[in-house]
Design a protein around this motif. Sequence first.
Motif, PDB file in Angstrom:
ATOM      1  N   UNK A   1       0.828  -1.196   0.000  1.00 10.34           N
ATOM      2  CA  UNK A   1       0.000   0.000   0.000  1.00 10.34           C
ATOM      3  C   UNK A   1       0.866   1.252   0.000  1.00 10.34           C
ATOM      4  N   UNK A   2       0.260   2.330  -0.469  1.00  7.88           N
ATOM      5  CA  UNK A   2       0.902   3.638  -0.459  1.00  7.88           C
ATOM      6  C   UNK A   2       0.233   4.442   0.646  1.00  7.88           C
ATOM      7  N   UNK A   3       0.967   4.729   1.703  1.00  7.00           N
ATOM      8  CA  UNK A   3       0.380   5.424   2.853  1.00  7.00           C
ATOM      9  C   UNK A   3      -0.017   6.862   2.533  1.00  7.00           C
ATOM     10  N   UNK A   4       0.479   7.419   1.441  1.00  7.89           N
ATOM     11  CA  UNK A   4       0.138   8.792   1.080  1.00  7.89           C
ATOM     12  C   UNK A   4      -1.108   8.870   0.196  1.00  7.89           C
TER      13      UNK A   4
ATOM     14  N   UNK B   1      -4.354   3.572   5.234  1.00  2.43           N
ATOM     15  CA  UNK B   1      -3.871   2.819   6.396  1.00  2.43           C
ATOM     16  C   UNK B   1      -5.046   2.152   7.115  1.00  2.43           C
ATOM     17  N   UNK B   2      -6.112   2.898   7.322  1.00  4.08           N
ATOM     18  CA  UNK B   2      -7.298   2.349   7.989  1.00  4.08           C
ATOM     19  C   UNK B   2      -7.915   1.226   7.146  1.00  4.08           C
ATOM     20  N   UNK B   3      -8.028   1.443   5.848  1.00  3.11           N
ATOM     21  CA  UNK B   3      -8.589   0.434   4.950  1.00  3.11           C
ATOM     22  C   UNK B   3      -7.741  -0.835   4.951  1.00  3.11           C
TER      23      UNK B   3
ATOM     24  N   UNK C   1       2.955  -4.184   3.791  1.00  9.39           N
ATOM     25  CA  UNK C   1       4.198  -3.520   3.429  1.00  9.39           C
ATOM     26  C   UNK C   1       3.883  -2.157   2.802  1.00  9.39           C
ATOM     27  N   UNK C   2       4.491  -1.116   3.346  1.00  9.84           N
ATOM     28  CA  UNK C   2       4.368   0.229   2.794  1.00  9.84           C
ATOM     29  C   UNK C   2       5.278   0.320   1.571  1.00  9.84           C
ATOM     30  N   UNK C   3       4.694   0.591   0.414  1.00 13.02           N
ATOM     31  CA  UNK C   3       5.480   0.673  -0.826  1.00 13.02           C
ATOM     32  C   UNK C   3       6.584   1.716  -0.760  1.00 13.02           C
ATOM     33  N   UNK C   4       6.375   2.760   0.014  1.00 18.04           N
ATOM     34  CA  UNK C   4       7.372   3.833   0.105  1.00 18.04           C
ATOM     35  C   UNK C   4       8.639   3.384   0.831  1.00 18.04           C
TER      36      UNK C   4
END
Length: 84
Positions: free
Chosen positions: A6-9, A16-18, A36-39
Amino acid sequence: MDIILYNQLSRNGRNVKFVNKLKAKLNKQGRIVDIVNLLEINDIELFVTINQNIDRFIIIGGDGTLNRLVNEIRGIDVKPGVFL
C-alpha cells in the motif's frame, strides 16, 4: 500468505485504515497477511523476486501507485497473483 502493498500517502493517508480492515477480514478467513508500505521498498524488483513463494500481492493505492508498480515489475516473472 498474502502481502498487502500500500501507499500510505494515497487517499490522504486513509489507506492505512482500509489496509488494517482488509488484513483483519483476511485473518478471519484464516489467511496469513503481511502489510508492506510501498514507500519503504527501495528495490521493487528484488522485493518481488524474494517473495515469489507467497500466494498473492494485494495492491492498495491510486493511479500513481499502480503506474509505479507496473513500470518497475515490467519484464519480471511474477508468480503470485496480483490483485488491485
